[in-house]
Write a protein that holds these residues in place. Structure first.
Motif, mmCIF file in Angstrom:
data_model
loop_
_atom_site.group_PDB
_atom_site.id
_atom_site.type_symbol
_atom_site.label_atom_id
_atom_site.label_comp_id
_atom_site.label_asym_id
_atom_site.label_seq_id
_atom_site.Cartn_x
_atom_site.Cartn_y
_atom_site.Cartn_z
ATOM 1 N N GLN A 241 -59.343 55.404 -45.891
ATOM 2 C CA GLN A 241 -58.742 56.561 -46.554
ATOM 3 C C GLN A 241 -58.734 57.778 -45.630
ATOM 4 O OE1 GLN A 241 -60.616 57.707 -50.223
ATOM 5 N NE2 GLN A 241 -59.696 59.736 -50.218
ATOM 6 N N ILE A 242 -59.871 58.030 -45.009
ATOM 7 C CA ILE A 242 -59.981 59.201 -44.132
ATOM 8 C C ILE A 242 -58.992 59.098 -42.976
ATOM 9 C CG2 ILE A 242 -61.517 60.468 -42.590
ATOM 10 C CD1 ILE A 242 -63.861 59.521 -44.388
ATOM 11 N N LEU A 243 -58.932 57.930 -42.344
ATOM 12 C CA LEU A 243 -58.040 57.751 -41.193
ATOM 13 C C LEU A 243 -56.579 57.845 -41.605
ATOM 14 C CD1 LEU A 243 -59.941 54.829 -39.429
ATOM 15 C CD2 LEU A 243 -59.687 57.170 -38.566
ATOM 16 N N PHE A 244 -56.231 57.267 -42.739
ATOM 17 C CA PHE A 244 -54.837 57.305 -43.178
ATOM 18 C C PHE A 244 -54.411 58.738 -43.468
ATOM 19 C CE2 PHE A 244 -51.556 56.770 -46.569
ATOM 20 C CZ PHE A 244 -50.599 56.166 -45.784
ATOM 21 N N GLU A 245 -55.275 59.487 -44.127
ATOM 22 C CA GLU A 245 -54.929 60.865 -44.451
ATOM 23 C C GLU A 245 -54.992 61.771 -43.224
ATOM 24 O OE1 GLU A 245 -57.134 62.131 -47.839
ATOM 25 O OE2 GLU A 245 -56.459 60.439 -49.057
ATOM 26 N N ALA A 246 -55.611 61.288 -42.158
ATOM 27 C CA ALA A 246 -55.608 62.028 -40.888
ATOM 28 C C ALA A 246 -54.389 61.678 -40.043
ATOM 29 C CB ALA A 246 -56.884 61.740 -40.113
ATOM 30 N N GLY A 247 -53.487 60.868 -40.607
ATOM 31 C CA GLY A 247 -52.271 60.496 -39.894
ATOM 32 C C GLY A 247 -52.466 59.401 -38.868
ATOM 33 N N VAL B 283 -50.453 51.204 -46.246
ATOM 34 C CA VAL B 283 -50.627 51.493 -44.824
ATOM 35 C C VAL B 283 -49.649 50.671 -43.995
ATOM 36 C CG1 VAL B 283 -52.217 51.253 -42.872
ATOM 37 C CG2 VAL B 283 -53.024 52.232 -45.027
ATOM 38 N N LEU B 284 -49.457 49.412 -44.359
ATOM 39 C CA LEU B 284 -48.519 48.552 -43.631
ATOM 40 C C LEU B 284 -47.103 49.102 -43.709
ATOM 41 C CD1 LEU B 284 -49.930 45.071 -44.732
ATOM 42 C CD2 LEU B 284 -49.903 45.967 -42.395
#
Length: 455
Positions: A318-324, A353-354
């Motif tokens: 979640q953190i990485l995805f929302e960090a772009g 994400v995919l």
């Protein structure tokens, strides 16, 4: 979780127009639902033996969480249990929460809501059932904007008296609760502790009073009954497993991390506290500051000790995805899914994400995941929308239109549903299962059929 209408993975807040079902308020009030795989799985694990002992099918009981600081839990619309996050965070042990669950199960098994009067079966029932059905769909969407459409038109206030129980029903639910707990060799001490917490609420009024005290009349007779039972039960010293104790502390820490302000979370879980739950709460609070890099480092520290914890991998994703950083997030979500393959919300986020990564292979895999997700969560309008995107990217425009028809139909947008269903029929092979489903949606969404259903 993202605050207010923002969407997070671990704890999704869906800001929707929800009638305040069980408080002192008699007007429509905005509340947000929260949903989280870890918390849902924990409460299901805690509640399932009680449901089974009461003769209820665990899969037939829906559990909802409302983001509200007050102490409250209630049953509404049949086999639906609602918990306020304030109550969940206020429970100090799983035994206390189990006591609440057992009591609410007693209301379901006793059919108490069915006896609240003719008013509930008339106009107010329609409003209530609309809210319950809308809540089920909203919890599965994963998006505040998609969930908002579910509640359009459901503006009528439901009188709190309709969801209040009589003292007789409260006593019956208490008796059932201790019976269920004894049958499972569990202590009723937690139930007594929670009643003691509420005992002072009877002297309060207005906004200071817990909604639970308003809808569940508390009497000294009730407390005396449970006290006597605890004094005589041979299971009163029983403790739930260490695993459940840990899961309970994690639930409280996670809720506080996502719901409370970061500053308050840091006060509640000081840096000197090296427990798992404290580190978990601080990692979430750090992410919400936001300080993404430090939060990832903190989660990595947890993963060094607990490399097979799916929820830590999920949080990192979640953190990485929302960090772009969708490419990095994919690995975390993929690991979480591998560790917990029967969690459709985690699978939904992996597919999301995919799709963000794009490319034919990613789109094909996303489609596979989403086809399973909509089977597990057919009310998830967000999942249907994502599946429509996947079908479109994979060149299957007939199925894409059908997925959009499903999304619109389940959102209550019947005109859009009929339009998309008609489009799907033009592109699908006649008399196949998808074509027949498109025909059903088209017919169910036409004014003529709606008139027939109301006769």
């Amino acid at each position: 979780m993202k605050c207010k209408a923002r969407v997070g993975k671990h704890l999704i807040a869906l800001v929707t127009a929800l009638v305040f079902l069980a408080g002192a308020s008699r007007t429509a009030d905005a509340r947000s639902y929260v949903t989280d795989t870890e918390i849902e799985f924990y409460i299901r694990e805690l509640a399932t033996p009680v449901f089974q002992t009461a003769g209820l099918s665990p899969s037939a009981i829906d559990i909802y969480f409302i983001n509200d600081d007050t102490l409250n839990a209630f049953v509404a619309g049949g086999q639906n249990i609602f918990f306020h996050t304030g109550l969940l965070m206020a429970t100090e042990t799983p035994e206390q929460l189990l006591g609440v669950i057992a009591h609410e199960t007693g209301h379901i098994a006793g059919g108490h809501l069915a006896r609240t009067g003719e008013a509930l079966r008339n106009a107010s029932q329609n409003a209530l059932l609309g809210i319950i059905l809308g809540a089920g769909a909203a919890l599965a969407t994963g998006r505040g904007d998609a969930a908002g459409a579910i509640f359009q038109g459901t503006q009528a206030a439901v009188q709190d008296s309709l969801l209040s129980y009589s003292r007789t029903q409260e006593s019956a639910a208490d008796q059932a609760a201790v019976r269920y707990l004894d049958a499972n060799r569990e202590s009723s001490k937690g139930m007594l502790e929670f009643l003691s917490t509420l005992s002072g609420q009877e002297l309060l009024s207005g906004r200071s009073r817990s909604p639970y005290a308003s809808t569940h009349p508390l009497t000294q007779d009730r407390i005396s009954f449970v006290e006597a039972h605890v004094a005589n039960s041979r299971f009163s010293d029983a403790k739930l497993s260490d695993d459940l104790q840990i899961k309970h502390r994690r639930m409280v820490a996670k809720l506080k991390g996502f719901i409370r302000s970061p500053a308050r979370t840091f006060r509640d879980y000081e840096e000197s506290d090296s427990s798992l739950e404290a580190r978990y709460a601080r990692a979430i609070a750090t992410y919400r500051l936001p300080d993404m890099n430090k939060a990832v480092t903190m989660v990595d520290g947890l993963l060094e000790e607990y490399p097979k914890d799916p929820y830590f991998h999920e949080l990192k994703g979640q953190i990485l995805f929302e960090a772009g950083k969708p490419a990095e997030a994919e690995g975390s979500y993929r690991t979480a899914h591998e560790l917990l393959p029967d969690a459709p919300r985690i699978q939904l986020e992996l597919a999301r994400v995919l799709l963000a990564r794009e490319g034919p292979e990613a789109s094909a895999e996303a489609q596979t995941h989403l086809e399973r997700v909509v089977q597990e969560m057919p009310s998830s309008t967000f999942a249907w929308r994502q599946l429509a995107i996947a079908y479109g990217r994979n060149g299957d425009h007939g199925m894409s239109a059908l997925a959009l028809a499903e999304e619109a139909y389940r959102s209550g947008r019947e005109r859009d549903a009929a339009l998309q269903a008609n489009r799907a029929k033009q592109k699908l092979q006649p008399n196949t299962e998808p074509w027949l489903r498109a025909t059903d949606i088209e017919q169910l969404s036409t004014p003529r059929d709606r008139e027939r259903k109301t006769r």
